[in-house]
Write a protein that holds these residues in place. Sequence first.
Motif, PDB file in Angstrom:
ATOM      1  N   UNK A 211      54.573  33.757  34.961  1.00  0.00           N
ATOM      2  CA  UNK A 211      53.401  32.659  35.314  1.00  0.00           C
ATOM      3  C   UNK A 211      51.847  33.627  35.213  1.00  0.00           C
ATOM      4  N   UNK A 212      51.729  34.466  35.971  1.00  0.00           N
ATOM      5  CA  UNK A 212      50.571  35.197  36.036  1.00  0.00           C
ATOM      6  C   UNK A 212      50.118  35.535  34.657  1.00  0.00           C
ATOM      7  N   UNK A 213      50.669  36.058  33.836  1.00  0.00           N
ATOM      8  CA  UNK A 213      50.400  36.349  32.469  1.00  0.00           C
ATOM      9  C   UNK A 213      50.024  35.085  31.744  1.00  0.00           C
ATOM     10  N   UNK A 214      50.610  33.972  31.886  1.00  0.00           N
ATOM     11  CA  UNK A 214      50.109  32.797  31.332  1.00  0.00           C
ATOM     12  C   UNK A 214      48.933  32.343  31.591  1.00  0.00           C
ATOM     13  N   UNK A 215      48.846  32.558  33.146  1.00  0.00           N
ATOM     14  CA  UNK A 215      47.493  32.042  33.503  1.00  0.00           C
ATOM     15  C   UNK A 215      46.296  32.975  33.037  1.00  0.00           C
ATOM     16  N   UNK A 216      46.507  34.141  32.894  1.00  0.00           N
ATOM     17  CA  UNK A 216      45.440  34.974  32.342  1.00  0.00           C
ATOM     18  C   UNK A 216      45.182  34.701  31.073  1.00  0.00           C
ATOM     19  N   UNK A 217      46.056  34.539  30.212  1.00  0.00           N
ATOM     20  CA  UNK A 217      45.985  34.126  28.901  1.00  0.00           C
ATOM     21  C   UNK A 217      45.178  32.791  28.808  1.00  0.00           C
ATOM     22  N   UNK A 218      45.502  31.912  29.548  1.00  0.00           N
ATOM     23  CA  UNK A 218      44.733  30.468  29.484  1.00  0.00           C
ATOM     24  C   UNK A 218      43.298  30.488  29.995  1.00  0.00           C
TER      25      UNK A 218
ATOM     26  N   UNK B 288      44.529  37.096  43.360  1.00  0.00           N
ATOM     27  CA  UNK B 288      44.168  37.230  41.940  1.00  0.00           C
ATOM     28  C   UNK B 288      42.695  36.376  41.703  1.00  0.00           C
ATOM     29  N   UNK B 289      42.653  35.291  42.455  1.00  0.00           N
ATOM     30  CA  UNK B 289      41.483  34.380  42.508  1.00  0.00           C
ATOM     31  C   UNK B 289      40.453  34.889  43.371  1.00  0.00           C
ATOM     32  N   UNK B 290      40.902  35.430  44.464  1.00  0.00           N
ATOM     33  CA  UNK B 290      39.674  35.852  45.208  1.00  0.00           C
ATOM     34  C   UNK B 290      39.051  37.148  44.538  1.00  0.00           C
ATOM     35  N   UNK B 291      39.759  38.209  44.074  1.00  0.00           N
ATOM     36  CA  UNK B 291      39.090  39.107  43.484  1.00  0.00           C
ATOM     37  C   UNK B 291      38.224  38.826  42.186  1.00  0.00           C
ATOM     38  N   UNK B 292      38.543  38.004  41.384  1.00  0.00           N
ATOM     39  CA  UNK B 292      37.758  37.352  40.373  1.00  0.00           C
ATOM     40  C   UNK B 292      36.534  36.609  40.761  1.00  0.00           C
ATOM     41  N   UNK B 293      36.804  35.687  41.696  1.00  0.00           N
ATOM     42  CA  UNK B 293      35.436  34.843  42.086  1.00  0.00           C
ATOM     43  C   UNK B 293      34.417  35.682  42.919  1.00  0.00           C
ATOM     44  N   UNK B 294      34.993  36.852  43.395  1.00  0.00           N
ATOM     45  CA  UNK B 294      33.818  37.583  44.137  1.00  0.00           C
ATOM     46  C   UNK B 294      33.158  38.741  43.152  1.00  0.00           C
ATOM     47  N   UNK B 295      33.462  38.409  41.899  1.00  0.00           N
ATOM     48  CA  UNK B 295      32.744  39.325  40.858  1.00  0.00           C
ATOM     49  C   UNK B 295      33.456  40.593  40.756  1.00  0.00           C
ATOM     50  N   UNK B 296      34.573  40.812  41.111  1.00  0.00           N
ATOM     51  CA  UNK B 296      35.366  42.070  40.825  1.00  0.00           C
ATOM     52  C   UNK B 296      36.464  42.097  39.803  1.00  0.00           C
ATOM     53  N   UNK B 297      37.110  43.088  39.385  1.00  0.00           N
ATOM     54  CA  UNK B 297      37.986  43.313  38.154  1.00  0.00           C
ATOM     55  C   UNK B 297      39.449  43.423  38.962  1.00  0.00           C
TER      56      UNK B 297
ATOM     57  N   UNK C 139      29.157  32.333  36.812  1.00  0.00           N
ATOM     58  CA  UNK C 139      29.517  30.980  36.712  1.00  0.00           C
ATOM     59  C   UNK C 139      30.608  30.673  35.581  1.00  0.00           C
ATOM     60  N   UNK C 140      30.791  31.286  34.520  1.00  0.00           N
ATOM     61  CA  UNK C 140      31.773  31.069  33.636  1.00  0.00           C
ATOM     62  C   UNK C 140      33.253  31.324  34.362  1.00  0.00           C
ATOM     63  N   UNK C 141      33.348  32.330  35.415  1.00  0.00           N
ATOM     64  CA  UNK C 141      34.601  32.480  35.951  1.00  0.00           C
ATOM     65  C   UNK C 141      34.900  31.339  36.875  1.00  0.00           C
ATOM     66  N   UNK C 142      33.985  31.013  37.590  1.00  0.00           N
ATOM     67  CA  UNK C 142      34.183  29.860  38.432  1.00  0.00           C
ATOM     68  C   UNK C 142      34.604  28.594  37.761  1.00  0.00           C
ATOM     69  N   UNK C 143      34.074  28.212  36.676  1.00  0.00           N
ATOM     70  CA  UNK C 143      34.268  27.219  35.547  1.00  0.00           C
ATOM     71  C   UNK C 143      35.624  27.235  34.930  1.00  0.00           C
TER      72      UNK C 143
ATOM     73  N   UNK D 238      35.054  36.583  28.179  1.00  0.00           N
ATOM     74  CA  UNK D 238      34.696  37.767  29.049  1.00  0.00           C
ATOM     75  C   UNK D 238      35.895  38.213  30.162  1.00  0.00           C
ATOM     76  N   UNK D 239      36.658  37.106  30.551  1.00  0.00           N
ATOM     77  CA  UNK D 239      37.628  37.281  31.514  1.00  0.00           C
ATOM     78  C   UNK D 239      38.700  38.620  31.048  1.00  0.00           C
ATOM     79  N   UNK D 240      38.993  38.670  29.699  1.00  0.00           N
ATOM     80  CA  UNK D 240      39.683  39.597  29.339  1.00  0.00           C
ATOM     81  C   UNK D 240      39.708  40.977  30.043  1.00  0.00           C
ATOM     82  N   UNK D 241      38.346  41.264  29.817  1.00  0.00           N
ATOM     83  CA  UNK D 241      38.039  42.773  30.551  1.00  0.00           C
ATOM     84  C   UNK D 241      37.981  42.912  31.818  1.00  0.00           C
ATOM     85  N   UNK D 242      38.338  41.606  32.635  1.00  0.00           N
ATOM     86  CA  UNK D 242      38.156  41.507  34.199  1.00  0.00           C
ATOM     87  C   UNK D 242      39.627  41.459  34.553  1.00  0.00           C
ATOM     88  N   UNK D 243      40.610  41.323  33.792  1.00  0.00           N
ATOM     89  CA  UNK D 243      42.128  41.103  34.325  1.00  0.00           C
ATOM     90  C   UNK D 243      42.877  42.213  33.377  1.00  0.00           C
TER      91      UNK D 243
END
Length: 350
Positions: A128-135, A107-116, A5-9, A142-147
């Motif tokens: 741009x991707x680095x910025x989005x990861x940081x945001x 990137x979005x699909x991998x994370x929203x399917x519960x993967x790393x 849920x936190x990833x979706x949010x 928890x996303x830190x360990x997933x990307x």
Amino acid sequence: MGGQPETFSAFVKLGGFLRDFCNGTSGEAPWVEKLTNAVTQAKHQNGWFTEDNVLFALNSWGNLLTEEALGGWLSRYKLLQDPYPGEEKTVALIMAGNIPLVGFHDFLSILLTGNRVLAKLSSNDTVLISFIRDYLVSLEPIIQSKVVLVKGTLQDYDAVIATGSNNTARYFEYYFGKGPNIIRKNRNSAAVLTGKETKEQLAGLGEDIFRYYGLGCRSVSKLFVPDGYDFDLFFQALYPFHAIIDQAKYANNYDYNKAVYLMSDFQLLDNGFLILKEDTGYASPIASLFYEHYKDLSSLKSRLQNDRDQLQCVVSEGVVENEVAFGQTQSPALSDYADGVDTVDFLLKI
């Protein structure tokens, strides 16, 4: 919801931030400054990433990252369970860099399917991707360990999604072909004109041709026109895009390709910022557009069907199945998968 849920949010909040940033209404001053700097840095890194094109990409994703759009997309995969029961897998993601955020859907699909995500960014699009990861991490640590963004060799992964040219695809297939993979090659987009198009439709086609300087797989690089087609209305409708020639990199390509064509005695149509060359190919160089005449639509439909593996989009009205409306190639829905391969379904079956 979608992995956790936190990833979706977090992605919904990201969408809100991107919309507010592009509208100039965001109250998150530190992140506004960081993204403003990222937009500038992206242009320095890649001269094709003008502020206008980067903001277009950011705004497009902002409009897609809503609770309604994400929820509707994921619901068809029964991914709105809480918590999602799947086992986390590590997916190596090799991104292209031809247009801003071109690999973000994966990137979005991998994370929203519960993967790393184990991402190897293109050297043309790291900012741009680095910025989005940081945001995202600022929203949900928890996303830190997933990307994980990798600069060296990719190791310890369960599947691969890689996008590149036809040449790099052979390399990808050699190294990654033994395990689960999606390997994407060059694709182009075409438009079918009948001569009945309105000026507004042709102006929309201009957006399909010129957005991102024609560098995307969804950019129209080929026209099919009926025998005897009069290009005057087409050129008139495209005139509002004439300022594109003021971009030095585009102008250099225009001058170079025009010189090459003229030295080869090709017959060209030219309006001062776009070269039209009659050619059976699909992949026209920057600042040029290939065109081809057809005698009847039924034969053309068969041709397009046979060439479907080379085509990302076909722009037309009432001509082919799954056609894209004029002006809409660069505004795909979440379910408009690159190469027609369902990324989410692939990820759920690893």
